[in-house]
Design a protein around this motif. Structure first.
Motif: not given
Length: 97
Positions: A33-37
């Protein structure tokens, strides 16, 4: 491999909340995942030495704890996989088309 290395070890439980017996020393690597959260959660779950920043994290399923998925940094995954006492096994599964 993560059970001994995760900072917050948690017991697995059934839907009714009762504890179940130990599920084994393995995790399933489900994705990246590259999602900041997700990256922020991975950083909170990881032992931080301040020397690394990550622009992605790994998504895992650990049958030994109640959480459906977890997010860990690549460095935590690597150090847990290579920790003393582990056999460093990897099983790769592919779908034939």
């Amino acid at each position: 491999i993560f059970i001994n290395s995760m900072a917050n070890e948690e017991a697995a439980s059934n839907d009714d909340g009762s504890e179940v017996s130990y599920s084994g020393h393995y995790v399933v690597l489900c994705g990246v995942s590259s999602d900041n959260n997700d990256i922020n959660i991975a950083n909170m779950n990881s032992i931080r030495d301040g020397s690394e920043t990550h622009n992605h994290c790994l998504v895992i399923k650990n049958p030994a704890i109640w959480k459906e998925t977890q997010f860990v940094t690549p460095s935590l995954f690597e150090s847990s996989w290579r920790a003393k006492g582990t056999d460093e096994d990897i099983i790769l599964v592919t779908k034939l088309s």
